[in-house]
Write an enzyme that holds these catalytic residues in place. Structure first.
Site, PDB file in Angstrom:
ATOM      1  N   CYS A   1       0.828  -1.208   0.000  1.00 24.73           N
ATOM      2  CA  CYS A   1       0.000   0.000   0.000  1.00 24.73           C
ATOM      3  C   CYS A   1       0.864   1.262   0.000  1.00 24.73           C
ATOM      4  O   CYS A   1       0.524   2.268  -0.633  1.00 24.73           O
ATOM      5  CB  CYS A   1      -0.942   0.003   1.191  1.00 24.73           C
ATOM      6  SG  CYS A   1      -0.108  -0.071   2.799  1.00 24.73           S
TER       7      CYS A   1
ATOM      8  N   HIS B   1      -2.138   1.280   7.279  1.00 30.43           N
ATOM      9  CA  HIS B   1      -2.440   1.265   5.852  1.00 30.43           C
ATOM     10  C   HIS B   1      -2.149   2.634   5.253  1.00 30.43           C
ATOM     11  O   HIS B   1      -2.372   3.666   5.911  1.00 30.43           O
ATOM     12  CB  HIS B   1      -3.913   0.900   5.649  1.00 30.43           C
ATOM     13  CG  HIS B   1      -4.318   0.664   4.227  1.00 30.43           C
ATOM     14  ND1 HIS B   1      -3.564  -0.070   3.351  1.00 30.43           N
ATOM     15  CD2 HIS B   1      -5.414   1.089   3.528  1.00 30.43           C
ATOM     16  CE1 HIS B   1      -4.194  -0.119   2.167  1.00 30.43           C
ATOM     17  NE2 HIS B   1      -5.290   0.589   2.249  1.00 30.43           N
TER      18      HIS B   1
ATOM     19  N   ASN C   1      -8.050   4.468  -2.563  1.00 30.35           N
ATOM     20  CA  ASN C   1      -7.453   3.266  -1.992  1.00 30.35           C
ATOM     21  C   ASN C   1      -6.732   2.486  -3.091  1.00 30.35           C
ATOM     22  O   ASN C   1      -6.789   2.864  -4.267  1.00 30.35           O
ATOM     23  CB  ASN C   1      -8.545   2.420  -1.326  1.00 30.35           C
ATOM     24  CG  ASN C   1      -7.979   1.435  -0.314  1.00 30.35           C
ATOM     25  OD1 ASN C   1      -6.773   1.342  -0.101  1.00 30.35           O
ATOM     26  ND2 ASN C   1      -8.852   0.681   0.330  1.00 30.35           N
TER      27      ASN C   1
END
Length: 450
Positions: free
Chosen positions: A132, A271, A287
């Site tokens: 991520c 994250h 995202n």
């Protein structure tokens, strides 16, 4: 009494049959491959997710909706593979980095959408790799590059994964500011089309001289760190695409649409995402879990909570300056490009075939996949006869088993009253004989592994 009990049993059977049908649809939609030993666990997890979503969405006062998605039948450990920030101490700013301070005398616009402004590429999918941080780094860099050059193009997360750290694999986590330091040190970053995302294939950082530099007429300068406040974060987003870190609670995986309420705790961030806009009431965040998650790959966070999910604590963005070197540069095509579907390709996707959007990899412009969800790795790739599908098997590909669509058939199960679940069974005709290696969903070796 007996009649009422019989009616209850009948209704329960219908309910279970309906749930089984939904589960079959879930398997087909998300391209899952479950063997007979695990299907009961997956069914149980799916049912728990369905029950939670139904309960949440039944609240008339909710501000957001839960959805069934690729996480709905995963364990907590499997879901954690889609995160990837290391411990917070690794995010210390290097000497010489810039401190962002708002200088807007008249304040910020009431709302900003960097997507509509043309500074944000389409959401991508990191899959079950703790990358991520690389996707947030690249998304913020793409925004800075577009602002400087007026050219919006996708850059390579794969080069970032391979080159940022020398002591670990990129799927083991990292931080976006370290990725920008690699770009500064190397003076380059490949375009996505030249170095597609294939996290399953490890390779050395050997891009210079072998893969064209995607940075044209520009140079990376430095990065800004934003002060830890919502007001400063708003000012930064009004001027840049900003990489941020966040706390992830279980409900986040099930986000479907609406304004997400946010976090109930104040734990460690885990994250990395990208802040791309805001309104008076919500933050707009990109995202890296694909376009089938959330609102086309995006989520809106409520601004009713101060520093919701700690979004303002690690906000940073890179700076790119324009430098005209008369190099040809062009933006990625925005026109829809659809390919004929084939086994192994992701559903409803309009990207050209690449390792980014094929379930298990891409060879010669065609997607390839595991056959039947099993993989006996021999080091030799085999191609299914009469179809565009690549398999790694210890036996030859069979047209009937390997080139047909992958789905799990359910036999009529037995509805059981009490705490037990309706029992799904795999159709035994879909079982695979012989030894094989079960790989995690979304993982297989690249067909062009050296």
């Amino acid at each position: 009494m007996i009649l009422k009990f019989a009616i209850f049993i009948s209704l329960l059977g219908l309910s279970c049959a309906s749930l089984r049908a939904d589960f079959e649809g879930f398997i087909s939609k998300f391209g899952e491959h479950y063997n007979q030993n695990e299907v009961r666990l997956r069914y149980k997890l799916y049912k728990e997710s369905r029950d939670e979503a139904d309960h949440h969405n039944g609240n008339p006062n909710r501000s957001w909706n839960m959805a069934i998605n690729k996480f709905s039948a995963m364990t907590d450990q499997e879901r954690s593979q889609y995160l990837g920030l290391r411990n917070e101490s690794e995010s210390l700013d290097v000497s010489g980095s810039l401190k962002f301070k708002s200088q807007a005398v008249l304040g910020n616009p009431a709302s900003v959408d960097n997507v509509a402004l043309g500074f944000v590429t389409r959401p991508k999918d990191q899959r079950s790799c703790g990358s991520c941080w690389a996707f947030a780094a690249v998304a913020a860099f793409e925004g800075a590059y577009a602002r400087a050059t007026k050219v919006l193009k996708s850059f390579s997360e794969k080069e970032i994964l391979d080159c940022t750290y020398s002591d670990r694999d990129g799927c083991q986590g990292g931080w976006y500011d370290n990725a920008w330091l690699y770009i500064q040190r190397a003076g380059r970053l490949a375009a996505l089309k030249d170095a597609p995302y294939d996290y399953a294939r490890d390779r050395d950082c050997s891009y210079a001289g072998k893969v064209e530099n995607g940075i044209k007429n520009a140079r990376y300068v430095n990065y800004y760190t934003v002060s830890r406040s919502d007001s400063e974060l708003e000012s930064a987003v009004a001027r840049a695409v900003v990489a941020v870190a966040m706390i992830v609670e279980k409900s986040f995986y099930s986000y479907g649409s609406g304004v997400y309420g946010g976090c109930s705790t104040n734990g460690n961030v885990g994250h990395a995402v990208t802040m791309v806009g805001y309104t008076r009431d919500a933050w707009k965040v990109k995202n890296s879990w694909g376009r089938n998650w959330g609102e086309g790959g995006y989520i809106r966070f409520s601004r009713s909570k101060n520093n919701n999910c700690r979004l303002a604590d690690f906000a940073k963005f890179p700076v790119v300056s324009f430098s005209d070197m008369n190099q040809a540069d062009s933006a990625d095509s925005t026109s829809p490009r659809r390919r004929a579907p084939n086994h192994g390709c992701s559903w409803g996707d309009d990207y050209p075939c690449s390792d980014l959007n094929c379930n298990y990899g891409c060879q010669g412009g065609w997607c390839w996949s595991q056959c039947n969800g099993f993989c006996g790795i021999t080091g030799n790739q085999q191609r299914c006869e009469n179809c565009k599908e690549w398999c790694w098997l210890s036996a030859k590909c069979s047209k009937h088993e390997d080139c047909s669509s992958h789905s799990v058939q359910m036999t009529s199960g037995l509805s059981v009253i009490g705490t037990q679940l309706c029992e799904p069974q795999l159709d035994r005709r879909r079982q695979v004989s012989g030894p094989g290696l079960r790989l995690r969903p979304g993982y297989a070796p690249s067909p062009n592994r050296e």
